[in-house]
Motif scaffolding. Structure first.
Motif, PDB file in Angstrom:
ATOM      1  N   THR A   1     -10.277  -2.226   1.474  1.00 32.04           N
ATOM      2  CA  THR A   1      -9.769  -3.367   2.247  1.00 32.04           C
ATOM      3  C   THR A   1      -8.256  -3.469   2.121  1.00 32.04           C
ATOM      4  O   THR A   1      -7.544  -3.626   3.130  1.00 32.04           O
ATOM      5  CB  THR A   1     -10.434  -4.676   1.768  1.00 32.04           C
ATOM      6  OG1 THR A   1     -11.841  -4.588   2.015  1.00 32.04           O
ATOM      7  CG2 THR A   1      -9.865  -5.889   2.475  1.00 32.04           C
ATOM      8  N   LEU A   2      -7.754  -3.367   0.902  1.00 29.07           N
ATOM      9  CA  LEU A   2      -6.317  -3.494   0.686  1.00 29.07           C
ATOM     10  C   LEU A   2      -5.538  -2.295   1.227  1.00 29.07           C
ATOM     11  O   LEU A   2      -4.467  -2.466   1.820  1.00 29.07           O
ATOM     12  CB  LEU A   2      -6.022  -3.703  -0.798  1.00 29.07           C
ATOM     13  CG  LEU A   2      -6.365  -5.098  -1.303  1.00 29.07           C
ATOM     14  CD1 LEU A   2      -6.351  -5.142  -2.817  1.00 29.07           C
ATOM     15  CD2 LEU A   2      -5.405  -6.120  -0.732  1.00 29.07           C
ATOM     16  N   VAL A   3      -6.050  -1.096   1.041  1.00 26.35           N
ATOM     17  CA  VAL A   3      -5.352   0.091   1.552  1.00 26.35           C
ATOM     18  C   VAL A   3      -5.288   0.030   3.077  1.00 26.35           C
ATOM     19  O   VAL A   3      -4.237   0.317   3.669  1.00 26.35           O
ATOM     20  CB  VAL A   3      -6.026   1.398   1.080  1.00 26.35           C
ATOM     21  CG1 VAL A   3      -5.447   2.603   1.798  1.00 26.35           C
ATOM     22  CG2 VAL A   3      -5.860   1.563  -0.413  1.00 26.35           C
ATOM     23  N   ASN A   4      -6.387  -0.363   3.714  1.00 26.99           N
ATOM     24  CA  ASN A   4      -6.370  -0.483   5.177  1.00 26.99           C
ATOM     25  C   ASN A   4      -5.361  -1.531   5.633  1.00 26.99           C
ATOM     26  O   ASN A   4      -4.660  -1.326   6.623  1.00 26.99           O
ATOM     27  CB  ASN A   4      -7.766  -0.791   5.718  1.00 26.99           C
ATOM     28  CG  ASN A   4      -8.661   0.428   5.734  1.00 26.99           C
ATOM     29  OD1 ASN A   4      -8.208   1.535   5.987  1.00 26.99           O
ATOM     30  ND2 ASN A   4      -9.939   0.233   5.459  1.00 26.99           N
ATOM     31  N   ARG A   5      -5.270  -2.624   4.916  1.00 23.87           N
ATOM     32  CA  ARG A   5      -4.284  -3.660   5.242  1.00 23.87           C
ATOM     33  C   ARG A   5      -2.870  -3.100   5.093  1.00 23.87           C
ATOM     34  O   ARG A   5      -2.008  -3.324   5.941  1.00 23.87           O
ATOM     35  CB  ARG A   5      -4.473  -4.884   4.344  1.00 23.87           C
ATOM     36  CG  ARG A   5      -3.604  -6.053   4.744  1.00 23.87           C
ATOM     37  CD  ARG A   5      -3.862  -7.274   3.872  1.00 23.87           C
ATOM     38  NE  ARG A   5      -5.267  -7.654   3.915  1.00 23.87           N
ATOM     39  CZ  ARG A   5      -5.900  -8.276   2.918  1.00 23.87           C
ATOM     40  NH1 ARG A   5      -5.262  -8.588   1.805  1.00 23.87           N
ATOM     41  NH2 ARG A   5      -7.166  -8.596   3.026  1.00 23.87           N
ATOM     42  N   CYS A   6      -2.639  -2.350   4.025  1.00 26.38           N
ATOM     43  CA  CYS A   6      -1.320  -1.748   3.813  1.00 26.38           C
ATOM     44  C   CYS A   6      -0.987  -0.762   4.929  1.00 26.38           C
ATOM     45  O   CYS A   6       0.151  -0.737   5.422  1.00 26.38           O
ATOM     46  CB  CYS A   6      -1.256  -1.048   2.456  1.00 26.38           C
ATOM     47  SG  CYS A   6      -1.213  -2.186   1.066  1.00 26.38           S
TER      48      CYS A   6
END
Length: 157
Positions: free
Chosen positions: A65-70
């Protein structure tokens, strides 16, 4: 030249591999200099560290989730990364590789951000040396106080 908190963030990311501390150090700095800006470069860097923390402790969904947001927000920070001594193109590629590894369910692996400013790199190396940690060493997966820091910390409060 660079904020002390940023240098500490990088020393934790590359030396202690304490991604929880990366988050703590840079969040405190962000709250001082740009507290209401959720799209701040500081928040973006914090999210990378938190993604690493989630991945290492086995929470691949949280990491993804966080990597995709980044990755979605990377264009907002392209101009800031060279000012922070980082190679934005290489960092983007590393985030894409991180995301692919998560999709393939390949276990956590330590990696280094692409620092291109040799003075910054020297400062980070020096701080790691002062802390008695080796720059670029992999995470100690047997250290529960590192891998599960948020849980261990909560129990000690």
């Amino acid at each position: 030249m660079y904020p002390k908190a940023y240098i500490e963030f990088l020393a934790h990311f590359h030396g202690t591999r304490d991604y929880f501390e990366c988050h703590e150090v840079l969040e405190e700095y962000w709250k001082e200099v740009d507290p209401r800006n959720r799209s701040s470069i500081w928040v973006w860097l914090i999210q990378i560290a938190v993604a690493m923390y989630h991945d290492r402790r086995g929470n691949q969904n949280g990491a993804r989730t966080l990597v995709n947001r980044c990755l979605r927000n990377k264009t907002e920070h392209e101009k800031d990364l060279p000012l922070l001594g980082l190679d934005g193109e290489r960092l983007e590629k590393q985030l894409e590789e991180f995301n692919a590894r998560l999709d393939e369910e390949i276990p956590y692996r330590s990696w280094n951000m692409p620092i291109i400013d040799m003075e910054l790199l020297k400062e980070v190396h020096l701080l790691c040396q002062q802390w008695g940690v080796a720059y670029g060493s992999p995470s100690d997966m047997s250290d529960e106080n590192l891998v599960l820091k948020h849980q261990k910390r909560r129990k000690s409060l």
